[in-house]
Design a protein around this motif. Structure first.
Motif, PDB file in Angstrom:
ATOM      1  N   HIS A  10      27.485  48.728  42.583  1.00 44.70           N
ATOM      2  CA  HIS A  10      28.224  47.624  43.210  1.00 44.70           C
ATOM      3  C   HIS A  10      27.262  46.818  44.069  1.00 44.70           C
ATOM      4  O   HIS A  10      26.885  47.242  45.163  1.00 44.70           O
ATOM      5  CB  HIS A  10      29.361  48.246  44.052  1.00 44.70           C
ATOM      6  CG  HIS A  10      30.295  47.266  44.693  1.00 44.70           C
ATOM      7  ND1 HIS A  10      31.487  47.669  45.285  1.00 44.70           N
ATOM      8  CD2 HIS A  10      30.237  45.928  44.862  1.00 44.70           C
ATOM      9  CE1 HIS A  10      32.121  46.626  45.787  1.00 44.70           C
ATOM     10  NE2 HIS A  10      31.372  45.546  45.550  1.00 44.70           N
ATOM     11  N   HIS A  42      31.447  38.504  42.625  1.00 42.25           N
ATOM     12  CA  HIS A  42      32.870  38.181  42.691  1.00 42.25           C
ATOM     13  C   HIS A  42      33.247  37.168  41.604  1.00 42.25           C
ATOM     14  O   HIS A  42      32.745  36.035  41.593  1.00 42.25           O
ATOM     15  CB  HIS A  42      33.230  37.562  44.046  1.00 42.25           C
ATOM     16  CG  HIS A  42      33.022  38.479  45.216  1.00 42.25           C
ATOM     17  ND1 HIS A  42      33.873  39.510  45.532  1.00 42.25           N
ATOM     18  CD2 HIS A  42      32.064  38.509  46.173  1.00 42.25           C
ATOM     19  CE1 HIS A  42      33.461  40.129  46.621  1.00 42.25           C
ATOM     20  NE2 HIS A  42      32.351  39.546  47.037  1.00 42.25           N
ATOM     21  N   GLU A  66      33.245  41.915  40.194  1.00 35.00           N
ATOM     22  CA  GLU A  66      34.278  42.402  41.123  1.00 35.00           C
ATOM     23  C   GLU A  66      35.394  41.361  41.108  1.00 35.00           C
ATOM     24  O   GLU A  66      35.190  40.215  41.525  1.00 35.00           O
ATOM     25  CB  GLU A  66      33.699  42.583  42.527  1.00 35.00           C
ATOM     26  CG  GLU A  66      34.694  43.202  43.514  1.00 35.00           C
ATOM     27  CD  GLU A  66      34.081  43.523  44.882  1.00 35.00           C
ATOM     28  OE1 GLU A  66      33.044  42.917  45.247  1.00 35.00           O
ATOM     29  OE2 GLU A  66      34.655  44.364  45.599  1.00 35.00           O
ATOM     30  N   HIS A  81      40.295  44.597  45.404  1.00 41.05           N
ATOM     31  CA  HIS A  81      39.138  44.301  44.556  1.00 41.05           C
ATOM     32  C   HIS A  81      39.012  45.316  43.430  1.00 41.05           C
ATOM     33  O   HIS A  81      39.088  46.519  43.674  1.00 41.05           O
ATOM     34  CB  HIS A  81      37.845  44.308  45.380  1.00 41.05           C
ATOM     35  CG  HIS A  81      37.709  43.116  46.280  1.00 41.05           C
ATOM     36  ND1 HIS A  81      36.743  43.002  47.246  1.00 41.05           N
ATOM     37  CD2 HIS A  81      38.428  41.970  46.331  1.00 41.05           C
ATOM     38  CE1 HIS A  81      36.871  41.823  47.860  1.00 41.05           C
ATOM     39  NE2 HIS A  81      37.888  41.182  47.338  1.00 41.05           N
ATOM     40  N   HIS A 195      36.526  50.152  46.980  1.00 41.76           N
ATOM     41  CA  HIS A 195      36.904  50.484  48.373  1.00 41.76           C
ATOM     42  C   HIS A 195      38.426  50.512  48.601  1.00 41.76           C
ATOM     43  O   HIS A 195      38.942  49.756  49.440  1.00 41.76           O
ATOM     44  CB  HIS A 195      36.200  49.542  49.376  1.00 41.76           C
ATOM     45  CG  HIS A 195      36.196  48.086  49.022  1.00 41.76           C
ATOM     46  ND1 HIS A 195      37.315  47.299  49.136  1.00 41.76           N
ATOM     47  CD2 HIS A 195      35.222  47.270  48.543  1.00 41.76           C
ATOM     48  CE1 HIS A 195      37.025  46.080  48.747  1.00 41.76           C
ATOM     49  NE2 HIS A 195      35.751  46.039  48.365  1.00 41.76           N
ATOM     50  N   ARG A 201      39.329  46.545  56.706  1.00 38.65           N
ATOM     51  CA  ARG A 201      39.316  45.182  56.166  1.00 38.65           C
ATOM     52  C   ARG A 201      40.690  44.544  56.186  1.00 38.65           C
ATOM     53  O   ARG A 201      40.822  43.346  55.957  1.00 38.65           O
ATOM     54  CB  ARG A 201      38.884  45.206  54.705  1.00 38.65           C
ATOM     55  CG  ARG A 201      37.420  45.395  54.509  1.00 38.65           C
ATOM     56  CD  ARG A 201      37.173  45.361  53.034  1.00 38.65           C
ATOM     57  NE  ARG A 201      35.753  45.502  52.776  1.00 38.65           N
ATOM     58  CZ  ARG A 201      35.121  44.831  51.829  1.00 38.65           C
ATOM     59  NH1 ARG A 201      35.767  43.999  51.056  1.00 38.65           N
ATOM     60  NH2 ARG A 201      33.838  45.004  51.650  1.00 38.65           N
ATOM     61  N   ASP A 252      27.544  48.161  47.715  1.00 40.74           N
ATOM     62  CA  ASP A 252      28.184  46.846  47.919  1.00 40.74           C
ATOM     63  C   ASP A 252      27.193  45.933  48.646  1.00 40.74           C
ATOM     64  O   ASP A 252      27.548  45.192  49.571  1.00 40.74           O
ATOM     65  CB  ASP A 252      29.490  46.990  48.709  1.00 40.74           C
ATOM     66  CG  ASP A 252      30.436  45.807  48.554  1.00 40.74           C
ATOM     67  OD1 ASP A 252      30.076  44.832  47.875  1.00 40.74           O
ATOM     68  OD2 ASP A 252      31.534  45.861  49.135  1.00 40.74           O
TER      69      ASP A 252
END
Ligand code: AMP
Ligand code: ZN
Ligand code: FE
Ligand code: FE
Length: 288
Positions: A10, A42, A66, A81, A195, A201, A252
């Motif tokens: 990732h 993304h 993603e 995601h 995640h 988040r 990530d």
């Protein structure tokens, strides 16, 4: 016997909100001692070709993305995601969804900027687009504008409640997560929930949803991630065990938009091999 391969599944490049170009990303991955790296920008596959062209000897590249998804089972719907690996980048429905989400991101970014400007904050949308340099636009690009304007000093601060984390946070039109899992599988790809317990988040989804997604083709869960506490990692592992899902760990990596380093978290070779074995699209792991 050689050491176990180091696998990071990732990472982001300038094709979305990372700060290294795709070619720089694969070079940095090799320099970090990784054996396998996935490029997962993304909502785009734009970084695949330049990453492939620059692939250093000895490094394997997993082409992925993603996907910005949403679960509509709660009001307001919950953003989430989905990592997608080794799917056909020309699968028409998936291509159309990615293009739609990228357009929705631009529209949302412009509205966030309008809100900021209405409060007298001097950020400019054209300048943010220049900063994104043709990559998928995200809040990290708006965060950079806030830093340039001297309003915050770090990306983390820009994601605080006074800024992009809450006060100036707007939803975008994402892909229904059930549709996303089905489209990725239909394109021969392997979907892994990124995640899933990152409560810091924002809202997270219930385990029942993850069970429902597993039933329609979700392959795995990302457990080891910097946004998961040790308890959250353990919860994800236990849930994956229960549902027969594979488990990944990944950095990530976003270049200087985040502090995490390439290879900070890694995936076990057995889980990686399962992903490769389940992929049945036209996209194979590339070896440099
Ligand atoms: P967006 O996709 O535009 O909604 O922005 C989400 C992206 O912002 C994530 O993929 C991360 O790259 C980044 N991000 C989210 N939360 C934070 C945070 N607290 N600090 C730094 N970057 C973050
Ligand atoms: Zn990002
Ligand atoms: Fe993510
Ligand atoms: Fe990410």
């Amino acid at each position: 016997m050689s050491a176990a391969p180091r696998i990071d599944l990732h990472t982001h490049s300038t094709a979305s909100d990372g700060t290294l170009g795709p070619a720089e990303l694969v070079r940095a991955a090799a320099e970090s001692g990784l054996d396998v790296v996935a490029i997962t920008d993304h909502d785009t596959t734009a970084g695949w070709a330049p990453a492939l062209a620059a692939l250093p000897a000895g490094l394997s590249l997993v082409r992925g993305a993603e996907l910005s998804c949403r679960w509509y089972g709660e009001e307001p719907p919950v953003p989430l995601h989905l990592l997608a690996y080794l799917f056909d980048p020309d699968a028409p429905e998936l291509v159309a969804e990615l293009a739609r989400v990228r357009a929705a991101r631009e529209e949302r970014g412009e509205r966030i900027v309008a809100l900021l400007r209405a409060d007298g904050i001097d950020v400019s949308w054209p300048e943010i687009l220049v900063g994104a340099a043709g990559g998928t636009v995200g809040r990290p690009h708006i965060a950079q504008a806030l830093i340039r304007a001297g309003l915050v000093t770090t990306t983390t601060e820009a994601f605080g409640p006074d800024w992009l984390g809450e006060r100036y946070r707007l939803p975008k039109e994402d892909i229904d997560v059930f549709r996303a899992v089905r489209l990725v599988r239909a394109a021969g790809g392997v979907p892994v929930f990124a995640h899933p317990r990152a409560s810091r988040r924002g809202r997270i989804v219930p385990d029942e949803l993850i069970a429902d997604l597993a039933a329609i083709g979700l392959a795995g869960l990302e457990a080891d991630h910097e946004d998961h506490s040790p308890a959250e990692r353990a919860h994800v592992r236990a849930l994956a065990d229960e549902l027969g899902l594979l488990v990944t760990g990944s950095s990530d990596f976003h270049g200087t938009h985040k502090t995490v380093r390439l290879g900070a978290f890694t995936t076990d070779p057995e889980a990686y091999e399962r992903i490769v074995a389940e992929a049945c699209g036209v996209t194979e792991v590339a070896s440099g």
